[in-house]
Design a protein around this motif. Structure first.
Motif, short mmCIF file in Angstrom:
data_model
loop_
_atom_site.label_atom_id
_atom_site.label_comp_id
_atom_site.label_asym_id
_atom_site.label_seq_id
_atom_site.Cartn_x
_atom_site.Cartn_y
_atom_site.Cartn_z
N PHE A 55 0.73 -1.24 0.11
CA PHE A 55 0.03 -0.04 -0.02
C PHE A 55 0.96 1.32 -0.07
O PHE A 55 1.73 1.47 1.02
CB PHE A 55 -1.02 0.10 1.34
CG PHE A 55 -1.65 1.26 1.12
CD1 PHE A 55 -2.79 1.45 0.42
CD2 PHE A 55 -1.25 2.30 2.23
CE1 PHE A 55 -3.52 2.53 0.51
CE2 PHE A 55 -2.22 3.43 2.19
CZ PHE A 55 -3.28 3.52 1.44
N HIS A 56 0.58 2.28 -0.97
CA HIS A 56 1.26 3.32 -1.03
C HIS A 56 0.02 4.42 -1.30
O HIS A 56 -0.99 3.98 -1.93
CB HIS A 56 2.15 3.69 -2.08
CG HIS A 56 3.43 2.76 -1.67
ND1 HIS A 56 4.34 3.10 -0.94
CD2 HIS A 56 3.81 1.28 -2.13
CE1 HIS A 56 5.16 2.10 -0.80
NE2 HIS A 56 5.09 1.09 -1.63
N GLN A 57 0.01 5.73 -0.98
CA GLN A 57 -0.88 6.76 -1.36
C GLN A 57 -0.83 6.87 -2.96
O GLN A 57 0.01 6.73 -3.65
CB GLN A 57 -0.36 7.96 -0.56
CG GLN A 57 -0.72 7.97 0.80
CD GLN A 57 -0.56 9.49 1.35
OE1 GLN A 57 0.22 10.26 1.01
NE2 GLN A 57 -0.67 9.46 2.59
N ALA A 58 -2.09 7.15 -3.45
CA ALA A 58 -2.03 7.18 -4.87
C ALA A 58 -1.24 8.32 -5.37
O ALA A 58 -0.90 8.56 -6.35
CB ALA A 58 -3.45 7.48 -5.26
N SER A 59 -1.25 9.57 -4.58
CA SER A 59 -0.19 10.57 -5.09
C SER A 59 1.16 10.01 -5.07
O SER A 59 1.89 10.66 -5.94
CB SER A 59 -0.53 11.93 -4.20
OG SER A 59 -0.09 11.56 -2.77
N HIS A 60 1.58 9.29 -4.17
CA HIS A 60 2.93 8.88 -4.31
C HIS A 60 3.28 8.10 -5.40
O HIS A 60 4.31 8.14 -6.17
CB HIS A 60 3.35 8.09 -3.07
CG HIS A 60 3.46 9.00 -1.67
ND1 HIS A 60 3.44 8.56 -0.17
CD2 HIS A 60 3.45 10.15 -1.61
CE1 HIS A 60 3.38 9.58 0.61
NE2 HIS A 60 3.35 10.43 -0.24
N CYS A 63 3.46 10.06 -8.38
CA CYS A 63 4.70 10.89 -8.85
C CYS A 63 5.81 10.09 -9.09
O CYS A 63 6.64 10.41 -9.92
CB CYS A 63 4.88 11.74 -7.40
SG CYS A 63 4.01 13.02 -7.00
#
Length: 94
Positions: A55-60, A63
């Motif tokens: 899991f990672h944030q969508a913005s990360h 980018c």
């Protein structure tokens, strides 16, 4: 999985460098162009499978893809359109 994706990304960037040998004249069926496209697709697949498993944030993730996967290929196409625009202005017959 991440080490394979990193290694493949490095090889993909080497293939992009291979495209610079004939840069303004890119042939769609040349081995360098086909290798670059194939490595781009496989690299995307590996990174997408990595980011869906962790899991990672969508913005990360966005980018990461913009800076690490898409910057060089998009730069090729943007510079090709800029070169053709400049070449058309230098010869008024076209």
């Amino acid at each position: 999985m991440r080490q394979e994706a990193l290694a493949l990304g490095f090889v993909a960037h080497l293939a992009y460098g291979w495209l610079f040998q004939t840069f303004p004249m890119l042939k769609v069926l040349s081995p360098s162009f086909l290798a670059s496209i194939a490595l781009l697709v496989v690299s995307h697949y590996l990174w997408i499978t990595h980011f869906t498993a962790h899991f990672h944030q969508a913005s990360h993730v966005a980018c990461f893809f913009v800076l690490m996967c898409w910057l060089v290929p998009f730069g090729f196409f943007i510079s090709l359109s800029f070169i053709s625009l400049c070449l058309n202005f230098t010869n008024p017959k076209f």
